[in-house]
Write an enzyme that holds these catalytic residues in place. Structure first.
Site, short mmCIF file in Angstrom:
data_model
loop_
_atom_site.label_atom_id
_atom_site.label_comp_id
_atom_site.label_asym_id
_atom_site.label_seq_id
_atom_site.Cartn_x
_atom_site.Cartn_y
_atom_site.Cartn_z
N GLU A 17 0.70 -1.60 -0.29
CA GLU A 17 0.09 -0.05 0.30
C GLU A 17 0.53 1.41 0.20
O GLU A 17 0.41 2.70 -0.28
CB GLU A 17 -0.63 -0.05 1.20
CG GLU A 17 -2.11 -0.94 1.55
CD GLU A 17 -2.84 -1.05 2.90
OE1 GLU A 17 -4.05 -0.88 2.40
OE2 GLU A 17 -2.03 -0.96 3.41
N TYR A 49 -19.26 23.81 -2.82
CA TYR A 49 -19.24 22.38 -3.24
C TYR A 49 -17.80 22.03 -4.27
O TYR A 49 -16.57 21.18 -3.73
CB TYR A 49 -20.24 21.57 -3.93
CG TYR A 49 -21.98 21.19 -3.26
CD1 TYR A 49 -21.66 21.15 -2.19
CD2 TYR A 49 -22.35 21.67 -4.20
CE1 TYR A 49 -22.91 21.18 -1.72
CE2 TYR A 49 -24.58 21.49 -3.49
CZ TYR A 49 -23.75 21.36 -2.53
OH TYR A 49 -25.20 21.24 -1.73
N GLU A 69 -7.93 6.56 9.40
CA GLU A 69 -8.41 7.49 11.00
C GLU A 69 -7.90 8.31 10.82
O GLU A 69 -8.61 9.31 10.92
CB GLU A 69 -8.33 6.09 12.02
CG GLU A 69 -9.66 5.22 11.94
CD GLU A 69 -8.67 3.85 11.91
OE1 GLU A 69 -9.66 3.19 11.75
OE2 GLU A 69 -8.18 4.08 10.39
N LYS A 94 -12.58 2.01 1.14
CA LYS A 94 -10.85 1.78 0.45
C LYS A 94 -11.52 0.69 -0.73
O LYS A 94 -12.03 -0.11 -0.70
CB LYS A 94 -9.91 0.98 0.93
CG LYS A 94 -9.33 2.13 2.61
CD LYS A 94 -8.37 1.63 2.94
CE LYS A 94 -6.79 1.35 2.50
NZ LYS A 94 -6.29 0.95 3.62
#
Length: 116
Positions: A17, A49, A69, A94
């Site tokens: 990753e 936005y 987190e 993910k």
């Protein structure tokens, strides 16, 4: 609210990753007093936005956290501050990790108040 905003991020705890960016899907909800824009019917009085999306993309690009987190907390804190929101709900998924697990979705969701 913004749903399904796709961003590219270097995030994760595993070596594979950390080698390349991967897509994340973000849902953002910012709570604010919308009575002023409702009364004025003027876009200048509401949340932009496009500006929120641009800020999210910038923040994700600047960070390389191991944990979702960590990213969620950083996004919530910055969005509350940058857009004078009362609340921020941040959901990060993910999709590649979900697919590898045979799951529809994996991720994290937090809700923070401006007073947190």
């Amino acid at each position: 609210m913004i749903e399904g905003l796709q961003v590219e991020a270097l995030v994760g705890v595993y070596a594979h990753e950390r080698d390349a960016v991967q897509p994340l899907l973000l849902d953002i909800e910012l709570g604010y007093d919308n009575r002023k824009p409702a009364a004025s019917d003027d876009v200048a009085d509401t949340l932009d936005y496009a500006a929120v999306c641009a800020r999210v993309r910038q923040l994700v690009a600047e960070r390389e956290p191991q944990l979702l987190e960590t990213l969620a907390e950083a996004l919530a804190a910055d969005l509350l501050r940058s857009f004078n929101a009362i609340t921020a709900k941040v959901r990060i998924r993910k999709p590649l990790a979900a697919a590898a697990l045979g799951a529809a979705s994996v991720g994290v969701e937090i809700v923070r108040d401006a007073g947190d």
